[in-house]
Design a protein around this motif. Structure first.
Motif, PDB file in Angstrom:
ATOM      1  N   LEU A  59      27.636  34.648  -1.001  1.00 54.30           N
ATOM      2  CA  LEU A  59      27.778  33.338  -1.868  1.00 54.30           C
ATOM      3  C   LEU A  59      26.577  32.524  -1.558  1.00 54.30           C
ATOM      4  O   LEU A  59      26.005  32.900  -0.460  1.00 54.30           O
ATOM      5  CB  LEU A  59      29.212  32.888  -1.708  1.00 54.30           C
ATOM      6  CG  LEU A  59      30.392  33.921  -1.836  1.00 54.30           C
ATOM      7  CD1 LEU A  59      31.809  33.040  -1.641  1.00 54.30           C
ATOM      8  CD2 LEU A  59      30.330  34.222  -3.378  1.00 54.30           C
ATOM      9  N   VAL A  60      26.585  31.349  -2.153  1.00 55.87           N
ATOM     10  CA  VAL A  60      25.635  30.563  -1.528  1.00 55.87           C
ATOM     11  C   VAL A  60      26.285  28.977  -1.343  1.00 55.87           C
ATOM     12  O   VAL A  60      27.219  28.597  -2.232  1.00 55.87           O
ATOM     13  CB  VAL A  60      24.559  30.393  -2.534  1.00 55.87           C
ATOM     14  CG1 VAL A  60      24.937  30.001  -4.019  1.00 55.87           C
ATOM     15  CG2 VAL A  60      23.238  29.840  -2.200  1.00 55.87           C
ATOM     16  N   SER A  61      25.468  28.318  -0.736  1.00 51.47           N
ATOM     17  CA  SER A  61      26.287  26.879  -0.511  1.00 51.47           C
ATOM     18  C   SER A  61      25.711  25.812  -1.768  1.00 51.47           C
ATOM     19  O   SER A  61      24.698  26.225  -2.362  1.00 51.47           O
ATOM     20  CB  SER A  61      25.349  26.122   0.838  1.00 51.47           C
ATOM     21  OG  SER A  61      24.078  25.864   0.677  1.00 51.47           O
ATOM     22  N   ARG A  62      26.460  24.891  -2.128  1.00 47.07           N
ATOM     23  CA  ARG A  62      26.296  24.166  -3.235  1.00 47.07           C
ATOM     24  C   ARG A  62      24.987  23.007  -2.825  1.00 47.07           C
ATOM     25  O   ARG A  62      24.368  22.801  -3.626  1.00 47.07           O
ATOM     26  CB  ARG A  62      27.604  23.290  -3.696  1.00 47.07           C
ATOM     27  CG  ARG A  62      27.461  22.449  -4.778  1.00 47.07           C
ATOM     28  CD  ARG A  62      28.800  21.723  -4.983  1.00 47.07           C
ATOM     29  NE  ARG A  62      29.604  20.827  -3.872  1.00 47.07           N
ATOM     30  CZ  ARG A  62      28.990  19.448  -3.608  1.00 47.07           C
ATOM     31  NH1 ARG A  62      28.057  18.894  -4.426  1.00 47.07           N
ATOM     32  NH2 ARG A  62      29.316  18.858  -2.605  1.00 47.07           N
ATOM     33  N   GLU A  63      25.151  22.903  -1.515  1.00 46.41           N
ATOM     34  CA  GLU A  63      24.044  21.873  -0.981  1.00 46.41           C
ATOM     35  C   GLU A  63      22.771  22.677  -0.615  1.00 46.41           C
ATOM     36  O   GLU A  63      22.803  23.607  -0.189  1.00 46.41           O
ATOM     37  CB  GLU A  63      24.511  21.186   0.117  1.00 46.41           C
ATOM     38  CG  GLU A  63      25.778  20.179  -0.036  1.00 46.41           C
ATOM     39  CD  GLU A  63      27.151  21.178   0.012  1.00 46.41           C
ATOM     40  OE1 GLU A  63      28.141  20.341  -0.341  1.00 46.41           O
ATOM     41  OE2 GLU A  63      27.195  22.282   0.353  1.00 46.41           O
ATOM     42  N   ALA A  64      21.691  21.647  -0.761  1.00 49.85           N
ATOM     43  CA  ALA A  64      20.556  22.441  -0.051  1.00 49.85           C
ATOM     44  C   ALA A  64      20.414  21.958   1.378  1.00 49.85           C
ATOM     45  O   ALA A  64      21.041  20.978   1.666  1.00 49.85           O
ATOM     46  CB  ALA A  64      19.310  21.757  -0.940  1.00 49.85           C
ATOM     47  N   VAL A  65      19.996  22.752   2.414  1.00 51.85           N
ATOM     48  CA  VAL A  65      20.270  22.460   3.570  1.00 51.85           C
ATOM     49  C   VAL A  65      18.763  22.029   4.193  1.00 51.85           C
ATOM     50  O   VAL A  65      17.671  22.713   3.899  1.00 51.85           O
ATOM     51  CB  VAL A  65      20.850  23.754   4.345  1.00 51.85           C
ATOM     52  CG1 VAL A  65      20.726  23.406   6.063  1.00 51.85           C
ATOM     53  CG2 VAL A  65      22.212  24.198   3.909  1.00 51.85           C
ATOM     54  N   HIS A  66      18.713  21.105   5.196  1.00 47.26           N
ATOM     55  CA  HIS A  66      17.650  20.743   5.897  1.00 47.26           C
ATOM     56  C   HIS A  66      17.692  20.616   7.179  1.00 47.26           C
ATOM     57  O   HIS A  66      18.669  19.936   7.754  1.00 47.26           O
ATOM     58  CB  HIS A  66      17.194  19.289   5.177  1.00 47.26           C
ATOM     59  CG  HIS A  66      16.065  18.794   6.019  1.00 47.26           C
ATOM     60  ND1 HIS A  66      16.104  17.539   6.524  1.00 47.26           N
ATOM     61  CD2 HIS A  66      14.738  19.261   6.045  1.00 47.26           C
ATOM     62  CE1 HIS A  66      14.932  17.438   7.231  1.00 47.26           C
ATOM     63  NE2 HIS A  66      13.963  18.155   6.801  1.00 47.26           N
ATOM     64  N   ILE A  67      16.959  21.355   7.989  1.00 54.52           N
ATOM     65  CA  ILE A  67      16.973  21.286   9.240  1.00 54.52           C
ATOM     66  C   ILE A  67      15.667  20.918   9.886  1.00 54.52           C
ATOM     67  O   ILE A  67      14.641  21.411   9.578  1.00 54.52           O
ATOM     68  CB  ILE A  67      17.010  22.959  10.052  1.00 54.52           C
ATOM     69  CG1 ILE A  67      18.102  23.596   9.217  1.00 54.52           C
ATOM     70  CG2 ILE A  67      17.224  22.736  11.444  1.00 54.52           C
ATOM     71  CD1 ILE A  67      19.501  23.147   9.449  1.00 54.52           C
ATOM     72  N   PRO A  68      15.538  19.648  10.263  1.00 53.39           N
ATOM     73  CA  PRO A  68      14.653  18.931  10.872  1.00 53.39           C
ATOM     74  C   PRO A  68      13.711  19.755  12.002  1.00 53.39           C
ATOM     75  O   PRO A  68      14.407  20.677  12.511  1.00 53.39           O
ATOM     76  CB  PRO A  68      15.063  17.662  11.250  1.00 53.39           C
ATOM     77  CG  PRO A  68      16.226  17.408  10.711  1.00 53.39           C
ATOM     78  CD  PRO A  68      16.702  18.786  10.724  1.00 53.39           C
ATOM     79  N   PRO A  69      12.453  19.627  12.160  1.00 53.32           N
ATOM     80  CA  PRO A  69      11.398  20.462  13.002  1.00 53.32           C
ATOM     81  C   PRO A  69      11.954  20.378  14.562  1.00 53.32           C
ATOM     82  O   PRO A  69      11.679  21.282  15.211  1.00 53.32           O
ATOM     83  CB  PRO A  69      10.178  19.894  12.679  1.00 53.32           C
ATOM     84  CG  PRO A  69      10.230  19.375  11.448  1.00 53.32           C
ATOM     85  CD  PRO A  69      11.608  18.771  11.208  1.00 53.32           C
ATOM     86  N   ASP A  70      12.886  19.361  14.748  1.00 55.11           N
ATOM     87  CA  ASP A  70      13.285  19.139  16.184  1.00 55.11           C
ATOM     88  C   ASP A  70      14.655  19.594  16.425  1.00 55.11           C
ATOM     89  O   ASP A  70      15.022  19.470  17.370  1.00 55.11           O
ATOM     90  CB  ASP A  70      13.065  17.724  16.637  1.00 55.11           C
ATOM     91  CG  ASP A  70      11.755  17.049  16.526  1.00 55.11           C
ATOM     92  OD1 ASP A  70      10.728  17.862  16.986  1.00 55.11           O
ATOM     93  OD2 ASP A  70      11.328  15.986  16.295  1.00 55.11           O
TER      94      ASP A  70
END
Length: 181
Positions: free
Chosen positions: A75-86
């Motif tokens: 399945l897929v998340s409803r939200e777009a995910v953001h993992i910062p570079p640090d």
């Protein structure tokens, strides 16, 4: 600064809550269920396999699906995910007490996943889900897991997917790179 998720306010309780997307725009394909008996996947073969030999499409116009006991789903998340570079993040259960299903089999997100500068704007989290002993109803927008962020000891030299046309950076609902899409 970039938001950690799109699609609404961040729900943070021992990690950042994320939900399941069962109402995709313009289509009723909401996921895939693994066929119980199929061949062996050649992990060296990119786009080498017909998805229909391994997966059944899950479609819904109602915004809900019923998970079958023992079955394995993508399945897929409803939200777009953001993992910062640090940072890096690990997918964890939303509530450890909820034992009906598990969503964190492929649960590690590298620094820069979903990061704009690495070409990842709009990256969704693909959810590998297994239902346990009884059928379980999943509803669109239901919180199914959480991302637990950890600061890296040092910023990596290269971000996830940067400059390599990653199969998963910027993704929505999709199977692994081993399947033709």
């Amino acid at each position: 600064s970039a938001r950690l998720v799109s699609g609404g306010p961040a729900v943070i309780s021992e990690g950042l809550g994320f939900s399941v997307d069962l109402k995709p725009s313009g289509d009723d394909l909401v996921g895939y269920r693994a066929k119980p008996h199929s061949g062996v996947v050649d992990l060296d073969g990119i786009a080498a396999h017909d998805p229909a030999e391994f997966w059944e499409e899950i479609r819904s116009s109602a915004g809900r699906i019923i998970l079958d006991p023992g079955a394995f789903y993508i399945l897929v998340s409803r939200e777009a995910v953001h993992i910062p570079p640090d940072y890096a993040a690990e997918m964890a259960p939303y509530l450890a007490m909820v034992g009906e299903f598990r969503v964190h089999y492929a649960g590690f997100f590298d620094p820069g996943f979903g990061h704009d500068d690495a070409g990842g704007a709009g990256s969704r989290g693909v959810l590998e889900v297994r239902c346990h002993e009884a059928p379980f109803v999943l509803e669109h927008g239901q919180i199914v897991g959480r991302l637990v962020y950890e600061r890296m000891s040092a910023r990596p030299d290269a971000l996830y997917g940067q400059g390599i046309a990653s199969n998963y950076q910027g993704q929505g609902l999709k199977l692994s790179k081993h399947f033709r899409m």
